[in-house]
Structure formats: structure tokens, C-alpha cells
Design a protein around this motif. Structure first.
Motif, PDB file in Angstrom:
ATOM      1  N   GLU A  11       0.839  -1.193   0.000  1.00 40.21           N
ATOM      2  CA  GLU A  11       0.000   0.000   0.000  1.00 40.21           C
ATOM      3  C   GLU A  11       0.880   1.252   0.000  1.00 40.21           C
ATOM      4  O   GLU A  11       1.709   1.431   0.897  1.00 40.21           O
ATOM      5  CB  GLU A  11      -0.903   0.021   1.240  1.00 40.21           C
ATOM      6  N   PRO A  12       0.751   2.139  -0.994  1.00 35.52           N
ATOM      7  CA  PRO A  12       1.557   3.365  -1.017  1.00 35.52           C
ATOM      8  C   PRO A  12       1.240   4.257   0.175  1.00 35.52           C
ATOM      9  O   PRO A  12       0.100   4.317   0.644  1.00 35.52           O
ATOM     10  CB  PRO A  12       1.153   4.031  -2.335  1.00 35.52           C
ATOM     11  N   GLN A  13       2.272   4.945   0.688  1.00 35.27           N
ATOM     12  CA  GLN A  13       2.102   5.816   1.849  1.00 35.27           C
ATOM     13  C   GLN A  13       2.627   7.202   1.527  1.00 35.27           C
ATOM     14  O   GLN A  13       3.590   7.371   0.783  1.00 35.27           O
ATOM     15  CB  GLN A  13       2.843   5.224   3.062  1.00 35.27           C
ATOM     16  N   ALA A  14       2.004   8.211   2.147  1.00 32.81           N
ATOM     17  CA  ALA A  14       2.379   9.597   1.879  1.00 32.81           C
ATOM     18  C   ALA A  14       3.737   9.927   2.489  1.00 32.81           C
ATOM     19  O   ALA A  14       4.136   9.344   3.506  1.00 32.81           O
ATOM     20  CB  ALA A  14       1.314  10.533   2.452  1.00 32.81           C
ATOM     21  N   GLU A  15       4.433  10.869   1.856  1.00 36.60           N
ATOM     22  CA  GLU A  15       5.702  11.370   2.390  1.00 36.60           C
ATOM     23  C   GLU A  15       5.425  12.653   3.165  1.00 36.60           C
ATOM     24  O   GLU A  15       4.878  13.614   2.626  1.00 36.60           O
ATOM     25  CB  GLU A  15       6.708  11.630   1.271  1.00 36.60           C
TER      26      GLU A  15
END
Length: 282
Positions: A11-15
Motif C-alpha cells: 500500500e503506497p504511503q504519503a511522504e
């Protein structure tokens, strides 16, 4: 893919940008990890962090690998750091003592670490002309050498972890304790101290940190000498870093860190005897 390649979760995660610090830019949090750019000293730092993990030292982030953007991936260390403006608790003597204990615990864990063959410590800055001599004591371990309030994580008022090992290098225990005192006593002209530390009893705080670290008598007797010699060298090394590295180093130099160092040297000449007396008193 090699052994140091970091595998991202599905799952992509915010920076999320992380603020603080003086030099390293572009530091972000991604989930429970921190992403930072690599530098010439990264091979040493990564090997050191792996050693600390193997030694069971809980007071440092874990090195997880390199991400697809070429950044180092570290575990995020939860807790509280002293950002800017500095909080009033910076002067708390209980926290000061806990810094001394944390530095000692780090040294106990790092004592067995050997710089890997082929790894050269340092950020790649050349030796500046006219550099004064270093303290005449052989290195004992690879130290952290950047114990600023931004780099020590607290939980419930206790220093529990170190972050930002970019300046790690072989040094003496006195070098390390001196560096911690530089920021936490603090060693320097009160006019340049963080506001919560401008009216504190510096010799007393030096003694408290040394006692919490369980500093040896020999090392206590060397502290002021090392502080003076390191300060004399700092003016030259900071100027060289500003010229060769630019970025945060240049910004600090432009903001007057060279003058701060010169005032620290004069202050140590005036105050060194009182610090020595406090450190060595029975």
C-alpha cells in the motif's frame, strides 16, 4: 535487487516532511520509516547501525536499506525532540542527566564496533589550511559527535534514543562527552546559548552530565583541554565545510557560526578553570 534494497509495502504511503536539524535537507517520514539522502559517510553509518542492532541497543534507528529513490530507509523513532523555539525543558537537570546515561549506553554498545575494511569515515571535506592540532589522545570508539537537542529523542522526560549519525567517526570518549556538553551544559558564551540555557550554572551542569555518564577521573581532567582544542579546530572545519559542501553548512557560516565559535573560545579561556574544578572535585 541487492541485500540493501528496501522493499516497499504494497500500500503506497504519503511522504511527510520532517523539520529540524541544520544540514540534511529533504528528510521525510513514510509510515513508520524515515527517508534521508545518502552522503560519503553513509557506509560507516549503516554498518554502525547494524552493529548497534546486533548489540541489542534500543537507542538508535534501524537501517532498513535503500529505497528506489536512492535514499536510506530508517525506522522512525517515536518520541519528543527539542525543536525551535527551544522548549523550557531544555534546562531540566533530570533530562540532562538522562542524556549522560544515554551517551554512556551508546558507548557501551558501540565499543566493539570496528570500521569495516575499505570504509573511510567522514563527509569528504578536505583538510583546511592552518588547521590547529587535534587533542593528543587516540580514538577509542566510533562516536556520534552531534548531540544537538534536535538529535536526542525523549519519552516521559528521559533521553531514550539518538538520531542523525551523519557525523559519526572514530573519537575518544572525552570528545563525545565534550560534544554533549557543548549543547546541553552548554559550553559557550551565554549570549549564544538557547534561551532556556542562558542563565544556568554551566560548571554544575557539566558535573551532572559527567557523573551520569560515569566519566573517569582521567577523562574529567582532559575535558577542558579537549574543549579548547576542538573549538580552535571547529572554526577552520566549519569554514571548509561551508565552502566545499554548501547547503546548510554555508547557511550556518553566513549566519555567523564562525563568530559564535570565536566567542566560545574566549569564554572557555575565562570559564575553563571553573569547569575543571567542578568536574574534578571530590
Amino acid at each position: 535487487m541487492n541485500a540493501s534494497t528496501y522493499v516497499e509495502p504494497s500500500e503506497p504511503q504519503a511522504e511527510i516532511p520532517l523539520l529540524g536539524g541544520d544540514v540534511t535537507e529533504g528528510v521525510v517520514r513514510v509510515g513508520d520509516t524515515v527517508r534521508r539522502s545518502v552522503n560519503p559517510n553513509s557506509p560507516l553509518v549503516h554498518a554502525l547501525l547494524r552493529h548497534l542492532e546486533a548489540a541489542g541497543f534500543a537507542g538508535a534507528p534501524r537501517f532498513l536499506g535503500i529505497d528506489a529513490a536512492g535514499r536510506e530507509v530508517l525506522t522512525f523513532v517515536h518520541g519528543e525532540v527539542a525543536g525551535r523555539p527551544r522548549p523550557a525543558w531544555l534546562a531540566d537537570e533530570g533530562r540532562l542527566a538522562s542524556v549522560g546515561r544515554l551517551v554512556r549506553a551508546y558507548h557501551d554498545a558501540a565499543a566493539g564496533f570496528v570500521v569495516p575494511e575499505g570504509v573511510r569515515p567522514g563527509l569528504g571535506v578536505s583538510t583546511p589550511p592552518g588547521l590547529p592540532p587535534a587533542p593528543p589522545h587516540p580514538a577509542e570508539l566510533v562516536g556520534h559527535m552531534d548531540y544537538t537537542p534536535d538529535n536526542i529523542v525523549f519519552r516521559d522526560g528521559e533521553a531514550v534514543a539518538l538520531i542523525d549519525f551523519d557525523l559519526a567517526k572514530p573519537v575518544t570518549r572525552v570528545d563525545e562527552v565534550c560534544n554533549a556538553m557543548l549543547y546541553w551544559a552548554p559550553l559557550g558564551d551565554p549570549a549564544d546559548a538557547d534561551p532556556p540555557l542562558r542563565e544556568v550554572d554551566v560548571p554544575r551542569r557539566c558535573r551532572m552530565l559527567a557523573d551520569a555518564y560515569a566519566m573517569s577521573g582521567t577523562d574529567r581532567s582532559r575535558l577542558v583541554e579537549v574543549a579548547v582544542l576542538r573549538t580552535r579546530r571547529a572554526w577552520f572545519t566549519m569554514k571548509q565545510a561551508a565552502e566545499e559542501q554548501g547547503g546548510g553548512w554555508a547557511r550556518m557560516w553566513d549566519e555567523g557560526v564562525g563568530d559564535v565559535i570565536k566567542r566560545r573560545e574566549a569564554w572557555l579561556d575565562r570559564t575553563g578553570a571553573a569547569i575543571d574544578a567542578a568536574l574534578t572535585a571530590p
